[in-house]
Design an enzyme around this catalytic site. Sequence first.
Site, PDB file in Angstrom:
ATOM      1  N   PRO A 292      -0.211  -1.348  -1.951  1.00  0.00           N
ATOM      2  CA  PRO A 292       1.131  -0.712  -1.903  1.00  0.00           C
ATOM      3  C   PRO A 292       1.964  -1.430  -2.510  1.00  0.00           C
ATOM      4  O   PRO A 292       2.098  -2.747  -2.514  1.00  0.00           O
ATOM      5  CB  PRO A 292       1.262  -1.101  -0.280  1.00  0.00           C
ATOM      6  CG  PRO A 292       0.232  -0.813   0.322  1.00  0.00           C
ATOM      7  CD  PRO A 292      -0.709  -1.642  -0.607  1.00  0.00           C
ATOM      8  N   CYS A 293       3.011  -0.560  -3.379  1.00  0.00           N
ATOM      9  CA  CYS A 293       3.826  -1.193  -4.541  1.00  0.00           C
ATOM     10  C   CYS A 293       5.154  -0.922  -4.071  1.00  0.00           C
ATOM     11  O   CYS A 293       6.017  -1.541  -4.926  1.00  0.00           O
ATOM     12  CB  CYS A 293       3.365  -0.666  -5.753  1.00  0.00           C
ATOM     13  SG  CYS A 293       3.529   0.961  -5.643  1.00  0.00           S
ATOM     14  N   GLN A 294       5.474  -0.266  -2.965  1.00  0.00           N
ATOM     15  CA  GLN A 294       7.048   0.120  -2.886  1.00  0.00           C
ATOM     16  C   GLN A 294       7.949  -1.012  -2.800  1.00  0.00           C
ATOM     17  O   GLN A 294       9.161  -1.054  -3.479  1.00  0.00           O
ATOM     18  CB  GLN A 294       7.435   0.871  -1.550  1.00  0.00           C
ATOM     19  CG  GLN A 294       6.700   2.311  -1.540  1.00  0.00           C
ATOM     20  CD  GLN A 294       5.217   2.483  -1.142  1.00  0.00           C
ATOM     21  OE1 GLN A 294       4.540   1.462  -1.235  1.00  0.00           O
ATOM     22  NE2 GLN A 294       4.743   3.593  -0.948  1.00  0.00           N
TER      23      GLN A 294
END
Length: 306
Positions: A70-72
Amino acid sequence: MKVVSLFSGAGGLDLGFKMAGHEIVWANDLYEDAVETYKKNLGEHIVCEDITKVSTEEIPDCDIVIGGFPCQGFSVANWKRHVDDERNTLYKQLIRVITEKRPKFFLAENVKGLTNMEHGEVFKLILSDFENMGYVVKYKVMNAADYGVPQTRQRVIIVGVRNDIDFDYQYPTPTNDKNGKEHPKWVSVSEALKDIPDPDKPNDVLNHTYSKYKLHFNGYLGHRPLDPDKPAPTVTARGDNKGGVVILPHPNGMRRMSCRELATVQSFPLDYEFVGNNSSIYRQIGNAVPPLLAKAVAEQFNVYEG
């Protein structure tokens, strides 16, 4: 290779590895709609569970662990990003699994912004964590447009080779370029979408519905006209399954892209069926790794003879 996939989402990265000839033996994600999409297209080997609650004993042995973690929290598109964002620690789950399963290789994907967060200090820590597990680590920022994806999506691809494995991973040579000098020119968004019919007319195209959120071209993300002769800008995954996603406009400037059109811009095949409402599908597509980019990086493992 036998592949274990973490943070699999709707399966873009996994599809690329499958297209390259590898076998996905186990996958995981927490987002129910994405898991159902994955099952419909790639198989029942995906587990819908919080990875922090999954014991590595439940995960089969494999040759490689892959994950677009997850990169948000890392994204340059997220102005509130911060080193303490709880989402940024999820890469440690990737480390946990790699540490205990000891695959020959790992591949991690993330946004380009990860490399310069906190002046590059966060990225140095992440690379150090990977190296300390006993892997030779390299990385490269890759533009999906260079590999036939009709989108200028830049992502950092981190590859680790276990210290005792005699293999020097080489990143793939581009198949396309911006000006068409050394390779065929980048695929334009109009070329990619030319065979997809008008969604407002009768058709049997999967997921070919679109957001009725009106277009207001004001220069902000999702509100800029597309140049039909160039690849689309980066498809984003802002918002959630209840709404708020920022969807690229169609090149005709009259409406938003349909879910199918956006999936095509991400290089998903036309028969890849997504599950959920429009907002959920847009989100799944925006979070995905373009399968053609994934295929290119996956094929580079095919020369390994161990």
